[in-house]
Scaffold this motif. Sequence first.
Motif, mmCIF file in Angstrom:
data_model
loop_
_atom_site.group_PDB
_atom_site.id
_atom_site.type_symbol
_atom_site.label_atom_id
_atom_site.label_comp_id
_atom_site.label_asym_id
_atom_site.label_seq_id
_atom_site.Cartn_x
_atom_site.Cartn_y
_atom_site.Cartn_z
ATOM 1 N N ILE A 112 2.243 1.835 -3.534
ATOM 2 C CA ILE A 112 1.189 2.341 -4.414
ATOM 3 C C ILE A 112 0.919 3.816 -4.128
ATOM 4 O O ILE A 112 0.795 4.638 -5.043
ATOM 5 N N SER A 113 0.845 4.176 -2.852
ATOM 6 C CA SER A 113 0.590 5.572 -2.478
ATOM 7 C C SER A 113 1.694 6.503 -2.959
ATOM 8 O O SER A 113 1.452 7.694 -3.199
ATOM 9 N N ASP B 205 -4.709 3.758 -5.750
ATOM 10 C CA ASP B 205 -4.512 4.150 -4.363
ATOM 11 C C ASP B 205 -5.808 4.671 -3.755
ATOM 12 O O ASP B 205 -6.190 4.294 -2.639
ATOM 13 N N HIS C 183 -6.585 -1.134 1.349
ATOM 14 C CA HIS C 183 -5.383 -0.392 1.746
ATOM 15 C C HIS C 183 -4.807 -0.959 3.041
ATOM 16 O O HIS C 183 -3.604 -1.250 3.125
ATOM 17 N N SER D 127 -2.451 6.515 -8.886
ATOM 18 C CA SER D 127 -3.239 7.325 -7.953
ATOM 19 C C SER D 127 -4.691 6.864 -7.863
ATOM 20 O O SER D 127 -5.298 6.911 -6.796
ATOM 21 N N SER E 35 0.821 -1.220 0.000
ATOM 22 C CA SER E 35 0.000 0.000 0.000
ATOM 23 C C SER E 35 0.849 1.261 0.000
ATOM 24 O O SER E 35 0.479 2.273 -0.620
ATOM 25 N N ASN F 88 -8.227 1.679 -3.264
ATOM 26 C CA ASN F 88 -7.855 0.851 -2.113
ATOM 27 C C ASN F 88 -8.192 1.545 -0.791
ATOM 28 O O ASN F 88 -8.624 0.912 0.168
ATOM 29 N N LYS F 89 -8.005 2.862 -0.756
ATOM 30 C CA LYS F 89 -8.274 3.593 0.474
ATOM 31 C C LYS F 89 -9.769 3.709 0.758
ATOM 32 O O LYS F 89 -10.183 3.816 1.913
#
Length: 324
Positions: A39-40, A49, A58, A46, A36, A52-53
């Motif tokens: 990826i961030s 990210d 995430h 983006s 994670s 996932n969040k």
Amino acid sequence: MQNIIKYLLIASCFALLIACEKEGTNRYSYDANLISMIISDNANLSQLDAANKRTELHDMLLQEGPFTQLAPSDDAFTTDVNTIGLSRLTNIMRYHVLNGVYDFNKLPFQFNQEIYSYTGGKMFVTKWTKGVDTVITINGAIITPVMKDAKNGKIQVINRVLEPYLFDYLSEVVGNEYDITLFNQVLERVPAVRSLLQKEGAYTIYAPNNAAMVSYGYSTLEIINEKPVEELERLVRYHIVPDRRFVYDYVLTTPTSGNTNVTTTETMLNGDNLTLTLVFNSGTGTYNKITLLGTRNTTETNLTRENILAGNGVLHIIDQVLLH
């Protein structure tokens, strides 16, 4: 005074305990080598990210794993993930995580070999050598050379967002697509074919949309119900391939050279051939679509939607009835 000091000490210990618990909860958050966090930190991921969040992915991908994250690039997303309903987005993102570490370049995959997401959803991987290149696809999407090792697994970039399948059988998929209700009614009238699509196996359906069926003369359910079953069966059998075929599978298996369109053939369920044209896109320098031509069609048939996955095959929706 002693009581005050005692209470202050207790309060301090309690605050320290809470702080330790919070640190324990977030013990992965500051490790830049976890999936994670990588990826961030990647500007080209983006949308992934953000997706996932918005879901539980995430936090899950900060855990020990190991996991493989199938990572659609920002270009692969056609819709802002913040506009997608949370339930649907969660299902999509779960489908992009595998248990274990998959190095697709090293694994000896067959053509459309089954693997599974961490929630158990099927997906199909093909590893194919074409000329000097080795191309790997998953559900017809290209697995790019961009890959990143993480402390808790691996990140593998792909060029398209994968849609998880909702139904085990193609008969259910056809029945749940609003744009092919007339074709579905034809299929309902042909139990011999419909029963095939309710079994384990691999099939591909090219289903004419409602506008195409109206143009063909099958404009209402009443008209379809009056047709002889034998006529309807001939029609549906010429729209089904007795194998699983994603659009990009034809690009992989057809010899291509230069920068021109290339034709190939597909044998349909009734034994007749269908002509397919791989259309070359000069802007991207790739073959990125196909058109179809039945033996009696005079104009090319286009796909309006493609690669709709079921447990036992693939559905494509087309803009013309195929004639044989």
